[in-house]
Design an enzyme around this catalytic site. Sequence first.
Site, short mmCIF file in Angstrom:
data_model
loop_
_atom_site.label_atom_id
_atom_site.label_comp_id
_atom_site.label_asym_id
_atom_site.label_seq_id
_atom_site.Cartn_x
_atom_site.Cartn_y
_atom_site.Cartn_z
N ASN A 11 -19.18 111.68 -38.81
CA ASN A 11 -18.49 112.46 -39.67
C ASN A 11 -18.52 114.08 -39.40
O ASN A 11 -19.39 114.55 -39.88
CB ASN A 11 -18.97 111.96 -40.99
CG ASN A 11 -18.29 112.77 -42.25
OD1 ASN A 11 -17.48 113.72 -42.09
ND2 ASN A 11 -19.02 112.53 -43.44
N TRP A 12 -17.35 114.24 -39.06
CA TRP A 12 -17.44 116.09 -38.84
C TRP A 12 -17.07 116.93 -39.70
O TRP A 12 -17.52 118.13 -39.66
CB TRP A 12 -16.31 116.26 -37.61
CG TRP A 12 -16.89 115.90 -36.02
CD1 TRP A 12 -17.64 114.76 -35.83
CD2 TRP A 12 -16.19 116.65 -34.94
NE1 TRP A 12 -17.73 115.03 -34.47
CE2 TRP A 12 -16.99 116.01 -33.61
CE3 TRP A 12 -15.41 117.63 -34.94
CZ2 TRP A 12 -16.43 116.40 -32.69
CZ3 TRP A 12 -15.20 118.11 -33.47
CH2 TRP A 12 -15.83 117.34 -32.36
N LYS A 13 -16.96 116.28 -41.16
CA LYS A 13 -16.91 117.12 -42.13
C LYS A 13 -16.00 118.19 -41.95
O LYS A 13 -14.99 118.25 -41.17
CB LYS A 13 -18.45 117.59 -42.54
CG LYS A 13 -19.18 116.39 -42.83
CD LYS A 13 -20.56 116.65 -43.46
CE LYS A 13 -21.40 115.50 -43.56
NZ LYS A 13 -22.44 115.66 -44.27
N HIS A 99 -17.24 109.87 -50.02
CA HIS A 99 -18.39 110.43 -49.49
C HIS A 99 -19.14 111.19 -50.71
O HIS A 99 -18.40 111.84 -51.69
CB HIS A 99 -17.92 111.27 -48.50
CG HIS A 99 -19.40 111.69 -47.77
ND1 HIS A 99 -20.13 113.03 -48.17
CD2 HIS A 99 -19.93 111.59 -46.60
CE1 HIS A 99 -21.14 113.14 -47.47
NE2 HIS A 99 -20.95 112.19 -46.52
N GLU A 101 -20.10 114.11 -50.97
CA GLU A 101 -19.80 115.58 -51.01
C GLU A 101 -18.43 115.31 -51.90
O GLU A 101 -17.92 116.21 -52.43
CB GLU A 101 -19.57 115.97 -49.63
CG GLU A 101 -20.92 116.43 -49.10
CD GLU A 101 -21.17 116.53 -47.68
OE1 GLU A 101 -20.17 116.42 -46.84
OE2 GLU A 101 -22.38 116.40 -47.19
N GLU A 169 -25.38 105.80 -48.16
CA GLU A 169 -26.17 107.20 -47.66
C GLU A 169 -26.61 107.81 -49.01
O GLU A 169 -26.09 108.57 -50.01
CB GLU A 169 -24.61 108.18 -47.59
CG GLU A 169 -24.01 107.65 -46.16
CD GLU A 169 -23.21 108.90 -45.82
OE1 GLU A 169 -23.52 109.02 -44.31
OE2 GLU A 169 -22.61 109.64 -46.25
N GLY A 175 -28.01 115.40 -44.49
CA GLY A 175 -28.16 117.05 -44.11
C GLY A 175 -29.53 117.52 -44.49
O GLY A 175 -29.59 118.78 -44.30
N SER A 215 -29.23 112.10 -42.18
CA SER A 215 -30.01 112.57 -41.25
C SER A 215 -30.27 111.38 -40.18
O SER A 215 -31.39 111.48 -39.71
CB SER A 215 -31.45 112.84 -41.74
OG SER A 215 -30.96 114.20 -42.70
N GLY A 236 -23.48 112.52 -39.67
CA GLY A 236 -23.11 113.96 -39.86
C GLY A 236 -23.26 114.99 -38.71
O GLY A 236 -22.85 115.00 -37.68
#
Length: 254
Positions: A11-13, A99, A101, A169, A175, A215, A236
């Site tokens: 997941n490159w965000k 997600h 976020e 997650e 992160g 992570s 990520g």
Amino acid sequence: MTQIRPLIAGNWKMNGVKASLAEIAKLRLAVENDNLAAKADIMICPPTTLVSLFAEALKGSAITIGAQNCHKLVSGAYTGEVSAPMLADAGATAVILGHSERRSQAGERDCDVRDKAVATHTAGLTAIICVGETAGERQMGLTLQVIARQLAGSLPENVSGANTVIAYEPVWAIGTGLTPSIADVAEVHRFMRAELTKLRGEAAANEIRLLYGGSVSAKNAAELLAVTDVNGGLVGGASLKAEDFAPIAAACPA
Ligand code: PGA
């Protein structure tokens, strides 16, 4: 239960520009040189601007492309939105949905995630549906309750191993460099398999991939990916560089 083929998805965000094609070329080389496709399905989910470019560049390779969100409708007056058929047209084969976020920053609720998952399936794409508890919820002992609620609310009626992936997650692990204990990961994944069985029947539950995310790194991947009912990872930060991401795919149990 038959063996489930793992999926390692990156997941490159909100990271990456056209020049990131160089990193994708490196990843393709690593996947081919080390025959990583023998171990797992490998996917990169770049920002929407790069979906088409990456999909073109990866034609003929084992790496597939996913997106990070979509609208629940096909087209219309929705400024700034992108639909699932548009992502399919651009070369995506999957969409990450719900997600944490997006749940926290864009206010997505379980019912929104379910609508988007239906749209994703209708467009012929795989929905990667994310669930996970916050630090506070874990401290209060609510983890399994939260996961059960998110699964029940976010899953469309018709799910199968082909159209749906679930990613566990924990919000506090994303992160942060923190990960749950192996026992905690095992407990949640076992619980998710049982919940899926209750909600959608044994056949679907036994083929849907359950990814762990939060992570994941080259250092901890082997241990996390060896857990029963962990069928891959959603990665990520460590997916942005081929040298970090390829070893995670290589760490999948044979
Ligand atoms: P992380 O992110 O690997 O950087 O923790 C995972 C994710 O948000 O999917």
